[in-house]
Design a protein around this motif. Structure first.
Motif, PDB file in Angstrom:
ATOM      1  N   LEU A 158       0.836  -1.211   0.000  1.00 33.43           N
ATOM      2  CA  LEU A 158       0.000   0.000   0.000  1.00 33.43           C
ATOM      3  C   LEU A 158       0.868   1.257   0.000  1.00 33.43           C
ATOM      4  CD1 LEU A 158      -3.002  -0.630   2.431  1.00 33.43           C
ATOM      5  CD2 LEU A 158      -3.031  -0.529  -0.048  1.00 33.43           C
ATOM      6  N   ARG A 159       2.055   1.137   0.578  1.00 30.80           N
ATOM      7  CA  ARG A 159       2.985   2.281   0.597  1.00 30.80           C
ATOM      8  C   ARG A 159       3.886   2.287  -0.634  1.00 30.80           C
ATOM      9  NH1 ARG A 159       2.188   6.416   4.602  1.00 30.80           N
ATOM     10  NH2 ARG A 159       1.317   5.409   6.401  1.00 30.80           N
ATOM     11  N   GLY A 160       3.490   1.576  -1.658  1.00 29.58           N
ATOM     12  CA  GLY A 160       4.176   1.693  -2.948  1.00 29.58           C
ATOM     13  C   GLY A 160       5.284   0.687  -3.193  1.00 29.58           C
ATOM     14  N   PHE A 172       5.719  -1.332  14.472  1.00 29.95           N
ATOM     15  CA  PHE A 172       6.858  -0.438  14.211  1.00 29.95           C
ATOM     16  C   PHE A 172       7.527  -0.833  12.890  1.00 29.95           C
ATOM     17  CE2 PHE A 172      11.369   0.644  14.468  1.00 29.95           C
ATOM     18  CZ  PHE A 172      11.289   2.007  14.741  1.00 29.95           C
ATOM     19  N   ILE A 173       7.718  -2.136  12.713  1.00 31.74           N
ATOM     20  CA  ILE A 173       8.340  -2.614  11.466  1.00 31.74           C
ATOM     21  C   ILE A 173       7.506  -2.188  10.258  1.00 31.74           C
ATOM     22  CG2 ILE A 173       8.907  -4.695  10.120  1.00 31.74           C
ATOM     23  CD1 ILE A 173       9.690  -6.047  12.765  1.00 31.74           C
ATOM     24  N   CYS A 174       6.176  -2.341  10.383  1.00 33.54           N
ATOM     25  CA  CYS A 174       5.306  -1.954   9.265  1.00 33.54           C
ATOM     26  C   CYS A 174       5.432  -0.468   8.955  1.00 33.54           C
ATOM     27  CB  CYS A 174       3.852  -2.303   9.581  1.00 33.54           C
ATOM     28  SG  CYS A 174       3.561  -4.071   9.603  1.00 33.54           S
ATOM     29  N   ALA A 175       5.664   0.343   9.982  1.00 40.71           N
ATOM     30  CA  ALA A 175       5.762   1.791   9.766  1.00 40.71           C
ATOM     31  C   ALA A 175       7.064   2.189   9.072  1.00 40.71           C
ATOM     32  CB  ALA A 175       5.629   2.520  11.102  1.00 40.71           C
ATOM     33  N   VAL A 176       8.116   1.406   9.285  1.00 40.46           N
ATOM     34  CA  VAL A 176       9.421   1.802   8.734  1.00 40.46           C
ATOM     35  C   VAL A 176       9.845   0.958   7.524  1.00 40.46           C
ATOM     36  CG1 VAL A 176      10.263   2.683  10.935  1.00 40.46           C
ATOM     37  CG2 VAL A 176      10.694   0.294  10.346  1.00 40.46           C
ATOM     38  N   LEU A 177       8.999  -0.021   7.200  1.00 35.88           N
ATOM     39  CA  LEU A 177       9.347  -0.989   6.159  1.00 35.88           C
ATOM     40  C   LEU A 177       9.743  -0.332   4.835  1.00 35.88           C
ATOM     41  CD1 LEU A 177       9.208  -4.153   6.207  1.00 35.88           C
ATOM     42  CD2 LEU A 177       7.072  -3.953   4.976  1.00 35.88           C
ATOM     43  N   HIS A 178       9.028   0.706   4.454  1.00 32.11           N
ATOM     44  CA  HIS A 178       9.260   1.309   3.139  1.00 32.11           C
ATOM     45  C   HIS A 178      10.299   2.432   3.189  1.00 32.11           C
ATOM     46  CE1 HIS A 178       6.260   3.747   5.111  1.00 32.11           C
ATOM     47  NE2 HIS A 178       6.347   4.681   4.198  1.00 32.11           N
ATOM     48  N   GLU A 179      11.086   2.442   4.282  1.00 33.06           N
ATOM     49  CA  GLU A 179      12.159   3.435   4.461  1.00 33.06           C
ATOM     50  C   GLU A 179      11.676   4.849   4.195  1.00 33.06           C
ATOM     51  OE1 GLU A 179      16.078   2.695   3.219  1.00 33.06           O
ATOM     52  OE2 GLU A 179      15.737   0.553   2.944  1.00 33.06           O
ATOM     53  N   PRO A 180      10.726   5.309   4.976  1.00 29.83           N
ATOM     54  CA  PRO A 180      10.172   6.644   4.738  1.00 29.83           C
ATOM     55  C   PRO A 180      11.189   7.738   5.064  1.00 29.83           C
ATOM     56  CG  PRO A 180       9.362   5.754   6.802  1.00 29.83           C
ATOM     57  CD  PRO A 180      10.148   4.664   6.160  1.00 29.83           C
ATOM     58  N   GLU A 181      11.053   8.853   4.371  1.00 27.39           N
ATOM     59  CA  GLU A 181      11.930   9.988   4.669  1.00 27.39           C
ATOM     60  C   GLU A 181      11.495  10.673   5.951  1.00 27.39           C
ATOM     61  OE1 GLU A 181      12.946  12.575   1.251  1.00 27.39           O
ATOM     62  OE2 GLU A 181      11.671  11.167   0.155  1.00 27.39           O
ATOM     63  N   LEU A 182      10.166  10.648   6.164  1.00 20.92           N
ATOM     64  CA  LEU A 182       9.625  11.240   7.383  1.00 20.92           C
ATOM     65  C   LEU A 182       8.864  10.157   8.128  1.00 20.92           C
ATOM     66  CD1 LEU A 182       8.738  13.654   9.204  1.00 20.92           C
ATOM     67  CD2 LEU A 182       6.832  13.996   7.635  1.00 20.92           C
ATOM     68  N   LEU A 183       9.214   9.993   9.394  1.00 17.34           N
ATOM     69  CA  LEU A 183       8.546   8.973  10.199  1.00 17.34           C
ATOM     70  C   LEU A 183       7.758   9.681  11.294  1.00 17.34           C
ATOM     71  CD1 LEU A 183       8.230   5.948  10.774  1.00 17.34           C
ATOM     72  CD2 LEU A 183      10.284   6.068  12.180  1.00 17.34           C
ATOM     73  N   ILE A 184       6.473   9.395  11.356  1.00 16.86           N
ATOM     74  CA  ILE A 184       5.627  10.029  12.372  1.00 16.86           C
ATOM     75  C   ILE A 184       5.177   8.969  13.356  1.00 16.86           C
ATOM     76  CG2 ILE A 184       3.491  11.308  12.758  1.00 16.86           C
ATOM     77  CD1 ILE A 184       3.772  12.382   9.907  1.00 16.86           C
ATOM     78  N   LEU A 185       5.538   9.165  14.610  1.00 16.30           N
ATOM     79  CA  LEU A 185       5.232   8.152  15.620  1.00 16.30           C
ATOM     80  C   LEU A 185       4.403   8.786  16.727  1.00 16.30           C
ATOM     81  CD1 LEU A 185       8.910   6.854  15.912  1.00 16.30           C
ATOM     82  CD2 LEU A 185       7.113   5.821  14.543  1.00 16.30           C
ATOM     83  N   ASP A 186       3.204   8.252  16.913  1.00 20.41           N
ATOM     84  CA  ASP A 186       2.338   8.770  17.964  1.00 20.41           C
ATOM     85  C   ASP A 186       2.456   7.831  19.166  1.00 20.41           C
ATOM     86  OD1 ASP A 186       0.495  10.265  19.264  1.00 20.41           O
ATOM     87  OD2 ASP A 186      -1.092  10.091  17.752  1.00 20.41           O
ATOM     88  N   GLU A 187       3.024   8.330  20.238  1.00 15.55           N
ATOM     89  CA  GLU A 187       3.276   7.529  21.445  1.00 15.55           C
ATOM     90  C   GLU A 187       3.982   6.211  21.110  1.00 15.55           C
ATOM     91  OE1 GLU A 187       3.167   8.374  24.400  1.00 15.55           O
ATOM     92  OE2 GLU A 187       1.938  10.172  24.375  1.00 15.55           O
ATOM     93  N   PRO A 188       5.165   6.282  20.533  1.00 14.35           N
ATOM     94  CA  PRO A 188       5.807   5.039  20.070  1.00 14.35           C
ATOM     95  C   PRO A 188       6.258   4.119  21.193  1.00 14.35           C
ATOM     96  CG  PRO A 188       7.326   6.883  19.857  1.00 14.35           C
ATOM     97  CD  PRO A 188       6.013   7.461  20.294  1.00 14.35           C
ATOM     98  N   PHE A 189       6.437   4.658  22.406  1.00 13.34           N
ATOM     99  CA  PHE A 189       6.999   3.808  23.472  1.00 13.34           C
ATOM    100  C   PHE A 189       5.928   3.157  24.340  1.00 13.34           C
ATOM    101  CE2 PHE A 189       9.940   7.411  22.746  1.00 13.34           C
ATOM    102  CZ  PHE A 189      10.888   6.703  22.017  1.00 13.34           C
ATOM    103  N   SER A 190       4.675   3.553  24.154  1.00 17.49           N
ATOM    104  CA  SER A 190       3.641   2.987  25.026  1.00 17.49           C
ATOM    105  C   SER A 190       3.477   1.501  24.705  1.00 17.49           C
ATOM    106  CB  SER A 190       2.324   3.731  24.854  1.00 17.49           C
ATOM    107  OG  SER A 190       1.749   3.405  23.629  1.00 17.49           O
TER     108      SER A 190
END
Lengths: 310, 430
Positions: free
Chosen positions: A98-100, A140-158
């Protein structure tokens, strides 16, 4: 990298964002702070084009943010979910595509991350077989899988245990070193101090503070110093005499203390050390900077008092 | 579109992988087959003894017709026209149960009329048609061709016997063929309901487990909605193909084993054949135009599913939790049931203006069109089917657009109770 310009968003009559502007530089970790309901999630949703603002713009690398830019953004929402009956691999491939990404690229990237976190045996596991913390890692892996230039994390440590919090922090620092820009919304002030370069504080839908962590702390310091010493507290107080003021003390053991001291008159840090040498055994001494937690609470309560008074 | 397809594929695989999909693929067709079997068996058991008068003013049939061995029908001929009212009331005709009118046009237009006092059983109707048809075949083969009767049968056109109540000749209630149409229409709506509910559950589950936020941060909500509707639609399509395969195999098996006598060629071609036909068996095996019915079934199923599917998707998006939204689901189910009723109404009142309305009304058209297809469109009326399809298609686009807006604005609202006012607000939002 990302310019948020005078964003305003109202839900029915309630303002969620009121003329908020921010700027993220390439390769920095930016902390978005604010109490619950301040408007952080709305801001993040606007940046992700989930919510359209009533006015204002978001620019990504100079261009007005469009759907195509979302391929360069990775997002880990606060309220995150996964399809419980899918395997880790199927999930990652689905979101990666989905992220290309092509299926093959997504598969390779997943392999990289599974090896990196040493969780290769999770690949064929269904999401409902994973613990909450394990699922968080997959997210977390799904969020960074496509090596984004900008990573937006909402409460990543909870939801993470301390070991995994540390692991994620290290990953973020490493990604920053590779030139990625990271926006973190969090209540974990310790993490903010540790990894964020700059922060913005949002309160009651307005931005009330923005700057680098160090600069904000410097600007709010009150001339307090801390001395960690071994010896008698009475001897320590006597030594201060009229030149310094004891603000607070913390007892570490029978004869070990941390005392917080403020200068009087023209006295400075060197004068304090000179006064104390020989009276107690100094183990450490430092200038006390307000923690992000204190800055946060102070700013929020100030604003609330201001609002009440107004 | 690429993302819609990725989402559709995920939905499709999730459905196919679920146990309920396989269970439905087995139980559904088996249920249909069992019902068909029962109708096959019961359809042949009903016995009626009728005296039938054939009004044959031109003496086309030459006072001859083959009759049953068991004398289920006893024919008499009269070489003049008998008015319906006369037949209904004149004491000299009171002993006859039905009047068959064979006028001079029957050889060209293949249409005959039956006026009955009491509605004939399935068995009796088929007996009458069979007897008259066979006799006419003999005449046609003899008079107009050099073919044998068997060869002629291969190229003949079927005879249409229109059944009318002699006391109410305008009542044009349809024959069994119409029920087949209603059955196809009902299948469309059963599938729309089952898979519409799947859409609703899928959307509200994505909302409740919050993955939707991740999805809409990547794809436009409309893309997501479309992908979901397409994916679940494909699963429905596949499910139907499975039904079709199992039912086809089942029917073939029945024809080759249980009902083999009815289809023994020697039974049919023998001059003295008096095979007691079961109309339902004949209907299922030889009279339904499957190619035609299935083609339009798929067209109306697809567009009807898109039309109703959008409602289900929008409803899923506006609900606050999985258990919420029942009050809005109810009217939707009521609409689906109403559509079935409209099909039944069309079956019994094929020419009423309300039927014409139902034929074009997008909520009811899929089932009514199926009924009309089965009973046959009037001469030159076939084009109305396409008008109905176009109206349904346009309505589907409008509903998809509206649902898309509700989907977009309602998708990230959680934990609320759905209210109409709220829905209207979301419709007005950008």
């Amino acid at each position: 990298m990302l310019e948020v310009q005078q964003l305003t968003k109202r839900f029915q009559r309630k303002a969620a964002l009121d003329n908020v502007s921010l700027s993220l530089r390439t390769g920095e970790i930016f902390g978005l702070l604010g109490p619950n309901g301040a408007g952080k999630t709305t801001l993040i949703r606007v940046i992700n084009r989930i919510v359209e603002p009533d006015s204002g713009h978001v620019r990504f690398k100079g261009d007005l943010l469009q759907q195509k830019h979302l391929l360069s953004i990775g997002y880990l929402p606060e309220e995150r979910g996964l399809y419980r009956n899918m395997t880790v691999e199927a999930h990652a491939l689905f979101l990666g595509m989905l992220r290309g990404m092509t299926k093959n690229d997504a598969r390779q990237a997943l392999q990289y991350w599974l090896e990196r976190f040493d969780i290769q045996d999770w690949r064929k596991k269904r999401i409902d077989e994973l613990s909450k913390g394990m699922a968080q890692k997959v997210q977390f892996i799904c969020a960074v899988l496509h090596e984004p230039e900008l990573l937006i994390l909402d409460e990543p440590f909870s939801g993470f245990d301390p070991v995994n919090v540390e692991l994620i922090k290290q990953e973020l620092i490493e990604m920053k070193a590779k030139g990625k820009t990271i926006l973190i919304s969090t209540h974990n002030m310790k993490s903010v101090e540790e990894i964020c370069d700059r922060v913005a504080l949002i309160h009651q839908s307005k931005k009330i503070m923005e700057g680098s962590v160090t600069a904000l702390q410097e600007s709010a310091k009150t001339g307090e110093y801390a001395v960690k010493f071994r010896g008698s507290m009475i001897a320590f107080v006597n030594a201060l005499w009229t030149g310094f003021e004891l603000i607070d003390k913390e007892i570490l053991g029978d004869d070990r203390f941390v005392a917080r001291v403020k200068m009087r008159g023209d006295n400075n840090f060197e004068d304090l050390l000179r006064t104390l040498i020989g009276q107690v055994k100094i183990e450490a001494a430092w200038e006390v900077l307000p923690s992000m937690q204190e800055l946060f609470i102070e700013a929020v309560s100030e604003k609330q008092t201001g609002t009440t008074e107004a | 579109m690429r993302n819609s397809w990725i989402i559709a594929q995920r939905e499709l695989w999730e459905r196919i992988g679920s146990r309920s999909f396989l269970v439905m693929a087995l139980i559904g067709p088996l249920l249909v087959l069992s019902m068909t079997y029962l109708l096959f068996v019961l359809g042949g058991n009903e016995q009626q003894q009728w005296k039938v008068l054939i009004a044959d003013p031109k003496e086309i049939m030459d006072n001859k017709i083959m009759s049953n061995k068991d004398r289920a029908v006893e024919y008499s001929f009269i070489a003049k026209y008998v008015e319906i009212e006369e037949f209904a009331n004149d004491p000299q005709y009171k002993s006859f149960d039905a009047l068959i009118e064979v006028n001079e046009k029957v050889l060209t237009n293949k249409v005959g009329f039956v006026f009955y006092r009491e509605k004939p059983s399935m068995n009796m109707s088929i007996n009458l048609r069979y007897h008259v048809e066979r006799r006419l075949e003999e005449i046609l083969a003899e008079e107009f061709t050099d073919l044998s009767q068997a060869d002629f049968r291969k190229i003949k056109q079927p005879l249409t016997l229109n059944f009318h109540n002699v006391y109410d000749p305008t009542d044009s209630a349809s024959d069994l063929g119409g029920w087949v149409g209603l059955f196809f229409g009902a299948v469309i709506f059963v599938f729309i309901f089952l898979f519409g509910m799947t859409i609703l559950r899928s959307v509200s589950r994505e909302k409740s487990n919050r993955i939707v936020e991740l999805l809409v941060s990547t794809v436009h909500p409309r893309t997501l909605m479309l992908g979901k509707i397409i994916g679940i639609g494909l699963a429905a399509f596949l499910q139907f193909l499975l039904w079709l395969t199992v039912i086809a195999i089942g029917l073939y098996f029945m024809r080759e084993t249980i009902f083999v006598d009815l289809y023994d060629a020697s039974n049919i071609t023998a001059a003295n054949a008096s095979q007691d036909y079961n109309e339902f068996v004949e209907l299922v095996f030889s009279r339904i135009q499957y190619t035609n019915m299935l083609l339009y079934f798929f067209l109306f199923f697809t567009v009807g599913y898109l039309f109703y599917g959008a409602f289900f998707a929008a409803l899923g998006a506006v609900t606050g939790s999985e258990s919420d939204g029942q009050q809005f689901l109810l009217p939707l189910i009521a609409l689906l049931l109403f559509a079935l009723y409209a099909g039944y109404y069309a079956l019994n009142n094929p020419d009423s203006s309300l039927t014409t309305f139902y034929h074009y009304f997008p909520f009811t058209s899929p089932v009514v069109v199926m009924v009309k297809l089965a009973t046959g469109y009037g001469e030159g009326q076939g084009y109305t089917l396409y008008i109905s399809l176009i109206i349904l298609l346009l309505s589907a686009f409008v509903v998809l657009a509206i649902a898309g807006r509700l989907y977009k604005n309602g998708l990230l609202q959680f934990g609320h109770a759905v209210r109409l006012r709220q829905i209207i607000q979301w419709l007005k939002m950008k």
